[in-house]
Scaffold this motif. Structure first.
Motif, PDB file in Angstrom:
ATOM      1  N   ARG A  86      19.771  27.095  38.552  1.00 47.31           N
ATOM      2  CA  ARG A  86      19.116  26.840  37.266  1.00 47.31           C
ATOM      3  C   ARG A  86      17.606  27.050  37.315  1.00 47.31           C
ATOM      4  O   ARG A  86      16.964  27.221  36.292  1.00 47.31           O
ATOM      5  CB  ARG A  86      19.436  25.421  36.802  1.00 47.31           C
ATOM      6  N   CYS A  87      17.027  27.012  38.538  1.00 51.54           N
ATOM      7  CA  CYS A  87      15.586  27.233  38.691  1.00 51.54           C
ATOM      8  C   CYS A  87      15.331  27.824  40.070  1.00 51.54           C
ATOM      9  O   CYS A  87      16.243  27.962  40.873  1.00 51.54           O
ATOM     10  CB  CYS A  87      14.804  25.937  38.491  1.00 51.54           C
ATOM     11  N   ASP A  88      14.074  28.142  40.358  1.00 47.64           N
ATOM     12  CA  ASP A  88      13.759  28.741  41.656  1.00 47.64           C
ATOM     13  C   ASP A  88      13.199  27.727  42.651  1.00 47.64           C
ATOM     14  O   ASP A  88      12.556  28.093  43.630  1.00 47.64           O
ATOM     15  CB  ASP A  88      12.821  29.932  41.500  1.00 47.64           C
ATOM     16  N   ALA A  89      13.475  26.449  42.445  1.00 45.81           N
ATOM     17  CA  ALA A  89      13.067  25.393  43.382  1.00 45.81           C
ATOM     18  C   ALA A  89      14.241  25.099  44.310  1.00 45.81           C
ATOM     19  O   ALA A  89      15.149  24.339  43.968  1.00 45.81           O
ATOM     20  CB  ALA A  89      12.633  24.145  42.632  1.00 45.81           C
ATOM     21  N   LEU A  90      14.224  25.717  45.477  1.00 50.22           N
ATOM     22  CA  LEU A  90      15.344  25.597  46.412  1.00 50.22           C
ATOM     23  C   LEU A  90      15.620  24.149  46.792  1.00 50.22           C
ATOM     24  O   LEU A  90      16.784  23.746  46.927  1.00 50.22           O
ATOM     25  CB  LEU A  90      15.068  26.437  47.666  1.00 50.22           C
ATOM     26  N   GLU A  91      14.572  23.345  46.933  1.00 52.11           N
ATOM     27  CA  GLU A  91      14.773  21.946  47.324  1.00 52.11           C
ATOM     28  C   GLU A  91      15.529  21.155  46.263  1.00 52.11           C
ATOM     29  O   GLU A  91      16.174  20.153  46.563  1.00 52.11           O
ATOM     30  CB  GLU A  91      13.443  21.263  47.671  1.00 52.11           C
ATOM     31  N   LEU A  92      15.509  21.614  45.014  1.00 53.05           N
ATOM     32  CA  LEU A  92      16.272  20.970  43.946  1.00 53.05           C
ATOM     33  C   LEU A  92      17.683  21.536  43.833  1.00 53.05           C
ATOM     34  O   LEU A  92      18.628  20.806  43.526  1.00 53.05           O
ATOM     35  CB  LEU A  92      15.553  21.145  42.600  1.00 53.05           C
ATOM     36  N   GLU A  93      17.833  22.818  44.049  1.00 56.91           N
ATOM     37  CA  GLU A  93      19.112  23.501  43.842  1.00 56.91           C
ATOM     38  C   GLU A  93      20.074  23.417  45.024  1.00 56.91           C
ATOM     39  O   GLU A  93      21.276  23.301  44.847  1.00 56.91           O
ATOM     40  CB  GLU A  93      18.857  24.977  43.507  1.00 56.91           C
ATOM     41  N   LEU A  94      19.544  23.497  46.242  1.00 57.20           N
ATOM     42  CA  LEU A  94      20.397  23.575  47.421  1.00 57.20           C
ATOM     43  C   LEU A  94      21.300  22.347  47.626  1.00 57.20           C
ATOM     44  O   LEU A  94      22.483  22.511  47.953  1.00 57.20           O
ATOM     45  CB  LEU A  94      19.550  23.844  48.667  1.00 57.20           C
ATOM     46  N   PRO A  95      20.817  21.113  47.428  1.00 56.97           N
ATOM     47  CA  PRO A  95      21.726  19.971  47.610  1.00 56.97           C
ATOM     48  C   PRO A  95      22.962  20.026  46.698  1.00 56.97           C
ATOM     49  O   PRO A  95      24.068  19.678  47.127  1.00 56.97           O
ATOM     50  CB  PRO A  95      20.848  18.759  47.287  1.00 56.97           C
ATOM     51  N   ALA A  96      22.797  20.486  45.461  1.00 51.79           N
ATOM     52  CA  ALA A  96      23.950  20.599  44.559  1.00 51.79           C
ATOM     53  C   ALA A  96      24.916  21.670  45.043  1.00 51.79           C
ATOM     54  O   ALA A  96      26.140  21.492  44.992  1.00 51.79           O
ATOM     55  CB  ALA A  96      23.484  20.901  43.138  1.00 51.79           C
ATOM     56  N   LEU A  97      24.387  22.792  45.526  1.00 52.76           N
ATOM     57  CA  LEU A  97      25.242  23.848  46.059  1.00 52.76           C
ATOM     58  C   LEU A  97      26.043  23.327  47.252  1.00 52.76           C
ATOM     59  O   LEU A  97      27.264  23.453  47.306  1.00 52.76           O
ATOM     60  CB  LEU A  97      24.402  25.062  46.480  1.00 52.76           C
ATOM     61  N   VAL A  98      25.367  22.714  48.204  1.00 47.95           N
ATOM     62  CA  VAL A  98      26.012  22.192  49.399  1.00 47.95           C
ATOM     63  C   VAL A  98      27.037  21.120  49.038  1.00 47.95           C
ATOM     64  O   VAL A  98      28.147  21.103  49.568  1.00 47.95           O
ATOM     65  CB  VAL A  98      24.955  21.641  50.381  1.00 47.95           C
ATOM     66  N   GLY A  99      26.687  20.242  48.120  1.00 52.43           N
ATOM     67  CA  GLY A  99      27.588  19.170  47.719  1.00 52.43           C
ATOM     68  C   GLY A  99      28.842  19.646  47.018  1.00 52.43           C
ATOM     69  O   GLY A  99      29.856  18.945  46.997  1.00 52.43           O
ATOM     70  N   SER A 100      28.815  20.852  46.453  1.00 54.72           N
ATOM     71  CA  SER A 100      29.979  21.363  45.730  1.00 54.72           C
ATOM     72  C   SER A 100      30.948  22.133  46.618  1.00 54.72           C
ATOM     73  O   SER A 100      32.057  22.434  46.199  1.00 54.72           O
ATOM     74  CB  SER A 100      29.527  22.258  44.586  1.00 54.72           C
ATOM     75  N   LEU A 101      30.518  22.447  47.832  1.00 53.51           N
ATOM     76  CA  LEU A 101      31.389  23.205  48.724  1.00 53.51           C
ATOM     77  C   LEU A 101      32.419  22.285  49.365  1.00 53.51           C
ATOM     78  O   LEU A 101      32.167  21.109  49.602  1.00 53.51           O
ATOM     79  CB  LEU A 101      30.555  23.913  49.796  1.00 53.51           C
ATOM     80  N   ASP A 102      33.565  22.827  49.649  1.00 57.08           N
ATOM     81  CA  ASP A 102      34.673  22.082  50.247  1.00 57.08           C
ATOM     82  C   ASP A 102      34.236  21.502  51.593  1.00 57.08           C
ATOM     83  O   ASP A 102      33.773  22.245  52.466  1.00 57.08           O
ATOM     84  CB  ASP A 102      35.851  23.040  50.438  1.00 57.08           C
ATOM     85  N   PRO A 103      34.383  20.199  51.801  1.00 57.17           N
ATOM     86  CA  PRO A 103      33.964  19.590  53.068  1.00 57.17           C
ATOM     87  C   PRO A 103      34.684  20.150  54.292  1.00 57.17           C
ATOM     88  O   PRO A 103      34.183  20.053  55.397  1.00 57.17           O
ATOM     89  CB  PRO A 103      34.297  18.102  52.896  1.00 57.17           C
ATOM     90  N   SER A 104      35.850  20.764  54.097  1.00 53.19           N
ATOM     91  CA  SER A 104      36.594  21.293  55.243  1.00 53.19           C
ATOM     92  C   SER A 104      35.908  22.483  55.896  1.00 53.19           C
ATOM     93  O   SER A 104      36.270  22.870  57.002  1.00 53.19           O
ATOM     94  CB  SER A 104      38.017  21.680  54.831  1.00 53.19           C
TER      95      SER A 104
END
Length: 150
Positions: free
Chosen positions: A24-42
């Motif tokens: 949604r924006c170019d602030a990696l520190e804001l975007e990356l946690p949501a990306l990581v959190g949405s990936l399958d934990p396996s």
């Protein structure tokens, strides 16, 4: 935290990309946690990402994710300019097209679909070049060798 706009190839990718992410924006520190959190934990713990300095000029060296820190490596390579490489604990490495945050929704949807197609032969820079040239639709993707959006 809103869910990331993400599409991954089903099963194992056989092309240069494993999917696409539309932050949604170019602030990696804001975007990356949501990306990581949405990936399958396996897939295991994401320990490192590599991003292009052109797309993420103010990227920090580390980003806090739920429960751990992710190292951020910067690259000046052309292949990384519009991509993010995600290093995972058990599945190895994923290469995702990064759709620019300001991309119109229709174009972003085509890019998300094309990049997650397991038969896609195109790299992140080539997919974005096609989108920027105004070429879209099934005929364009097929002429480039991919199955294209459906």
């Amino acid at each position: 935290m809103p869910l990331p706009r993400l599409r991954l190839t089903p099963d194992v990718s056989h092309g240069p990309l494993d999917g696409a992410w539309w932050p949604r924006c170019d602030a990696l520190e804001l975007e990356l946690p949501a990306l990581v959190g949405s990936l399958d934990p396996s897939i295991g713990t994401i320990t490192r990402v590599t991003v292009g300095t052109a797309a993420w000029p103010d990227a920090p060296q580390e980003v806090m994710a739920p429960g751990h820190v992710i190292e951020v490596a910067l690259s000046n390579g052309a292949a990384e300019m519009h991509a993010i490489t995600v290093d995972c604990g058990t599945v190895g490495r994923w290469e995702l097209l990064v759709v620019p945050p300001d991309e119109p929704a229709g174009t972003a949807a085509l890019l998300l679909t094309a990049a997650s197609d397991p038969e896609n032969p195109l790299s992140a820079p080539r997919l974005l070049a096609l989108a920027e040239s105004g070429l879209d639709g099934q005929d364009t993707w097929e002429s480039e060798g991919g199955a294209g959006p459906r």
